[in-house]
Design a protein around this motif. Sequence first.
Motif, PDB file in Angstrom:
ATOM      1  N   ASP A 126       2.364   9.656 -12.822  1.00 27.62           N
ATOM      2  CA  ASP A 126       0.991  10.139 -12.868  1.00 27.62           C
ATOM      3  C   ASP A 126       0.935  11.495 -13.558  1.00 27.62           C
ATOM      4  OD1 ASP A 126      -1.475  11.408 -12.175  1.00 27.62           O
ATOM      5  OD2 ASP A 126      -1.757   9.849 -10.660  1.00 27.62           O
TER       6      ASP A 126
ATOM      7  N   GLN B 146      11.795  10.213 -11.225  1.00 26.30           N
ATOM      8  CA  GLN B 146      11.229  10.942 -10.091  1.00 26.30           C
ATOM      9  C   GLN B 146      12.263  11.814  -9.385  1.00 26.30           C
ATOM     10  OE1 GLN B 146       8.728   8.470  -7.794  1.00 26.30           O
ATOM     11  NE2 GLN B 146       8.017  10.097  -6.472  1.00 26.30           N
TER      12      GLN B 146
ATOM     13  N   PHE C 143      13.255   3.403   1.884  1.00 31.92           N
ATOM     14  CA  PHE C 143      13.300   3.474   0.424  1.00 31.92           C
ATOM     15  C   PHE C 143      12.561   4.686  -0.112  1.00 31.92           C
ATOM     16  CE2 PHE C 143       9.259   1.307   0.830  1.00 31.92           C
ATOM     17  CZ  PHE C 143       8.553   1.677  -0.282  1.00 31.92           C
ATOM     18  N   LEU C 144      11.606   5.144   0.685  1.00 26.92           N
ATOM     19  CA  LEU C 144      10.856   6.308   0.213  1.00 26.92           C
ATOM     20  C   LEU C 144      11.718   7.557   0.206  1.00 26.92           C
ATOM     21  CD1 LEU C 144       7.255   6.470   1.536  1.00 26.92           C
ATOM     22  CD2 LEU C 144       8.107   6.599  -0.783  1.00 26.92           C
TER      23      LEU C 144
ATOM     24  N   ALA D 103       2.675   5.783  -3.125  1.00 25.51           N
ATOM     25  CA  ALA D 103       3.784   6.665  -3.495  1.00 25.51           C
ATOM     26  C   ALA D 103       4.027   6.655  -4.999  1.00 25.51           C
ATOM     27  CB  ALA D 103       5.050   6.247  -2.767  1.00 25.51           C
ATOM     28  N   PHE D 104       4.034   5.463  -5.592  1.00 24.35           N
ATOM     29  CA  PHE D 104       4.526   5.370  -6.956  1.00 24.35           C
ATOM     30  C   PHE D 104       3.443   5.185  -8.000  1.00 24.35           C
ATOM     31  CE2 PHE D 104       8.117   4.042  -4.299  1.00 24.35           C
ATOM     32  CZ  PHE D 104       8.958   5.086  -4.628  1.00 24.35           C
ATOM     33  N   ARG D 105       2.217   4.990  -7.585  1.00 23.26           N
ATOM     34  CA  ARG D 105       1.151   4.953  -8.584  1.00 23.26           C
ATOM     35  C   ARG D 105       0.267   6.188  -8.437  1.00 23.26           C
ATOM     36  NH1 ARG D 105      -3.296   0.791  -7.620  1.00 23.26           N
ATOM     37  NH2 ARG D 105      -3.715   2.395  -6.076  1.00 23.26           N
ATOM     38  N   ASP D 106      -0.096   6.504  -7.191  1.00 24.11           N
ATOM     39  CA  ASP D 106      -1.037   7.595  -6.983  1.00 24.11           C
ATOM     40  C   ASP D 106      -0.369   8.953  -6.859  1.00 24.11           C
ATOM     41  OD1 ASP D 106      -2.680   5.446  -6.903  1.00 24.11           O
ATOM     42  OD2 ASP D 106      -2.966   5.452  -4.739  1.00 24.11           O
TER      43      ASP D 106
ATOM     44  N   GLN E 232       4.681   4.213 -15.030  1.00 26.58           N
ATOM     45  CA  GLN E 232       4.349   5.501 -15.609  1.00 26.58           C
ATOM     46  C   GLN E 232       4.157   6.532 -14.497  1.00 26.58           C
ATOM     47  OE1 GLN E 232       0.335   5.598 -17.230  1.00 26.58           O
ATOM     48  NE2 GLN E 232       1.238   6.256 -19.148  1.00 26.58           N
TER      49      GLN E 232
ATOM     50  N   MET F 193      10.656   2.283   5.775  1.00 27.93           N
ATOM     51  CA  MET F 193      10.374   3.276   4.766  1.00 27.93           C
ATOM     52  C   MET F 193      11.577   3.993   4.220  1.00 27.93           C
ATOM     53  SD  MET F 193       8.676   5.508   7.670  1.00 27.93           S
ATOM     54  CE  MET F 193       9.917   6.040   8.794  1.00 27.93           C
TER      55      MET F 193
ATOM     56  N   GLN G 295       9.502   5.763 -13.631  1.00 32.62           N
ATOM     57  CA  GLN G 295       9.314   6.554 -12.423  1.00 32.62           C
ATOM     58  C   GLN G 295      10.520   6.548 -11.499  1.00 32.62           C
ATOM     59  OE1 GLN G 295       5.544   6.684 -10.756  1.00 32.62           O
ATOM     60  NE2 GLN G 295       6.220   8.144  -9.241  1.00 32.62           N
TER      61      GLN G 295
ATOM     62  N   ALA H 129       2.000   8.382   1.596  1.00 33.28           N
ATOM     63  CA  ALA H 129       2.669   7.088   1.642  1.00 33.28           C
ATOM     64  C   ALA H 129       3.637   7.019   2.823  1.00 33.28           C
ATOM     65  CB  ALA H 129       3.404   6.825   0.334  1.00 33.28           C
TER      66      ALA H 129
ATOM     67  N   TYR I 146       0.830  -1.194   0.000  1.00 30.70           N
ATOM     68  CA  TYR I 146       0.000   0.000   0.000  1.00 30.70           C
ATOM     69  C   TYR I 146       0.877   1.261   0.000  1.00 30.70           C
ATOM     70  CZ  TYR I 146      -4.094   2.873   0.964  1.00 30.70           C
ATOM     71  OH  TYR I 146      -5.086   3.805   0.888  1.00 30.70           O
ATOM     72  N   VAL I 147       1.984   1.197   0.729  1.00 30.06           N
ATOM     73  CA  VAL I 147       2.932   2.313   0.718  1.00 30.06           C
ATOM     74  C   VAL I 147       3.424   2.533  -0.713  1.00 30.06           C
ATOM     75  CG1 VAL I 147       5.197   3.123   1.468  1.00 30.06           C
ATOM     76  CG2 VAL I 147       3.712   1.927   3.078  1.00 30.06           C
ATOM     77  N   TYR I 148       3.824   1.443  -1.341  1.00 31.36           N
ATOM     78  CA  TYR I 148       4.379   1.520  -2.691  1.00 31.36           C
ATOM     79  C   TYR I 148       3.361   2.086  -3.674  1.00 31.36           C
ATOM     80  CZ  TYR I 148       6.077  -0.167  -7.190  1.00 31.36           C
ATOM     81  OH  TYR I 148       6.458  -0.254  -8.495  1.00 31.36           O
ATOM     82  N   GLN I 149       2.148   1.549  -3.622  1.00 28.83           N
ATOM     83  CA  GLN I 149       1.138   2.005  -4.583  1.00 28.83           C
ATOM     84  C   GLN I 149       0.791   3.471  -4.379  1.00 28.83           C
ATOM     85  OE1 GLN I 149      -1.970  -0.892  -3.962  1.00 28.83           O
ATOM     86  NE2 GLN I 149      -1.300  -2.085  -5.734  1.00 28.83           N
TER      87      GLN I 149
ATOM     88  N   GLY J 225       3.907   4.535   5.912  1.00 30.83           N
ATOM     89  CA  GLY J 225       5.208   3.975   6.284  1.00 30.83           C
ATOM     90  C   GLY J 225       5.460   4.119   7.773  1.00 30.83           C
TER      91      GLY J 225
END
Lengths: 307, 482
Positions: free
Chosen positions: B133, B112, B34-35, A269-272, B131, B32, B108, A278, A264-267, A282
């Motif tokens: 957004d 990014q 990685f974020l 951050a990197f999709r939405d 991709q 986290m 991305q 995110a 869910y964190v990944y989605q 985390g």
Amino acid sequence: MQHGKYRFIVGFLAAPLALYAVFVIWPFVQSIYYSFTDWTGLSPEFKMVGFDNYSRMLKDDIFWKSLQHSVLLVLLLPLVTLGLALFFAFMLNVGGRRRKNAAVSGVRGSAFYKIAYFFPQVLSIVIVSLLFQFAFNPSDGMLNSTFKAIGLESIQPDWLGDPKLALYCVMAVLVWSTVGFFVVLFSAGMASIPRDFYEAALLDGASRFTTFFRITLPLLWDTVQSGWVYMGILALGVEAFTSVQVMTVGPGGPDYSTTVLPLYVYQTAFRDGQAGYATTIGVGLLIVTMAFAAIVMRLGRRERLEF
Amino acid sequence: MASTSAHKNEGLGRRDLIKRSAALGLITVPTMSFLSACASGDSGSDEKVKKGTASKTNPLGVNETAPLEFVIFDGGFGQQYAIDAEKKYNAAFPKAPKVKHVPTQKIQSQLQPRFNGGTPPDLIDNSGAEQMDMGVLVGKNQLLDLTPLMNAPSIDDPSKKVRDTLRPGVLEMGQFDGDPVWIMYYAYTVYGVWYSQTALDNLDAQYPETWDQMLALCEKAKKKGIAGWTYPGKYPYYLPFSLYPFIGKIGGREVLDKIDNLEPNAWKDPAVKAALEAYYELYRKGYVLKGTPGMTHIQSQTEWTKGKALFIPNGSWVENEAAPTTPKDFKMMVAAPSSLDASDKLPFGTIWASGGEPFVVPAKAKNPEGGMEQLRIMLSEESSKNFTKQVKSLSAYNGGTDGLTLSTAMQAGVDALKKAGDNVVNPRLQDWYVKLQKEQIGVSGLGEMMAGRATPAETIKKIQAYADAAAKDQSIKHYKHQ
């Protein structure tokens, strides 16, 4: 002897601690900072939004579902994996019947089993997930084909396509891929238990069952506890993320039945494009992980046996 | 030093130290960090290259000595078509250094940090699973308005503007609110119901133009042990490729527009209900290939090319993607959704076609004119033909198929577009609201319904609730059809 001990320790630890601070602690601090912003992750502009992300998280159904699945994984996976690993390791090392001159030995062919169990460790979790994706394929995957071959045509589950089964399919794969590591770890632990203990138990006429619970397990407790924490971390983090991301419907489905916190964190951050939110999730994951480690460490505390 | 075990009053024991640090270290692994790896960097130097002087051969005013960096998604379409187009750029500007060509599948994660740091490349093919957004990029002013490119003369015919050489709908797709064109969609995708003419011939059947014929054909196939339909059950957001134009055909374009605009009760339109019930009937009557809900796109396409199912909702990339398993005599075709009944608002032939493979020029690119010029070159007839030849897909350039031998699938696509005429619909959910479209409508809504775990009525209620939530969500940017 004790003079200057701390200076000595600090001298050695300064460099690694500095590295640790820069590459581990600092990202944590940053992440917590970002969790209070509306940062998108796609542009350097963002502003502080206070606790908005946190109140949103508490009202977010998917967050709670992910949390629920992560907690289920963290409870069930170590239990099953370590239980199996302990059983296998015991059989491989001391479970065999008396042979040749050795009073205590493993079952026949234990050297081969050890390699067979350890083998999945050699494969990356992505490969394992991909392989199982084919095994779970409902039309001509290995599982359903086996059912067909042995005359159980009526049982043809959708496996990963069935919300009731999907999460357990993922768990089975994780158990399969990690159990070998713990077999080896516990084997090493058992090898360091003096043989005389077993021989003495044998002379006293103890069964395998008794030997395991009275001798092996207590002397192995430290290793089991570390294994428990390690397995829990895998279940909360990378391994769970990868297998859910690669294998499941959506991924995370069907209908959110396999979504886990790191996914869910990944989605998010990197999709939405909502990196700020995110990082908030985390932080949630961080809290869960810390709580898990603390509980295991506390519950597992026992008097240490010396030998 | 203290011994390893007895350390009651000796300060820090080795074991404790190791244990504690190991525990701390382990905890950090999954969380986290990685974020933050892509945390906001410093904004890099904003030095843009000087704009060159515009001329007849250089209408956009490209600086003739400036370098150009082109990041291309190396996916289903490969990268050769871009390399060929870069050669043309180099030929047009011999004084500039060779175009820096960067192929990647990790759009991305590679880009990014560069957007964050303010040093993006000059041209990006923003495609694939990673991709970025586009709604967010536009909302945060990270993209360049491509209107100058649209108004520049076309390479083939300087009396025509680039915008006049594009297929219908392509330019509009690159807009979000108002006039600026943020995205140039280079490929042109035909979505619809894909099938094998050979399989239909074997059943003595034609493509069913009405839903009754569709059901009859599925029944006939079922008796021979062939399923009517399959779809990528793991990614049920393929279902809309034939379902949305079906809805639009039954209820008219407005229904789809209302859905895109996230209007209240948009999903409760009778047209949606009729379409969903028709699809649900496929499941109810056992016309969907068994096991479909657990299959990936590749697995379901393979079952389809093996002849286990007749129809699959898909897009024109399927020809390239399924090529390894497609038999020689498959005669792949695409058609518009069948008519539900005589009261349908739009005629048979109504189809979903739209731009694919989005190219963007970042607002902070060093050489934005170069990026646009490269796109102008790619939109020439020659480059477009080259693309079509190489990747078996139409491009945004209108025409450009004369003199090429087209496969049956491509020919079917061209014919379907011709037959559709003005009745091309273009639902925008999948580029405006990715999460809503894929995860909520696709997986949780349609996927559950087609697996038989929810009725159409329940599905509509569920999807409407998701759409309402998305409409209310302040953290996503909302768009409307103009």
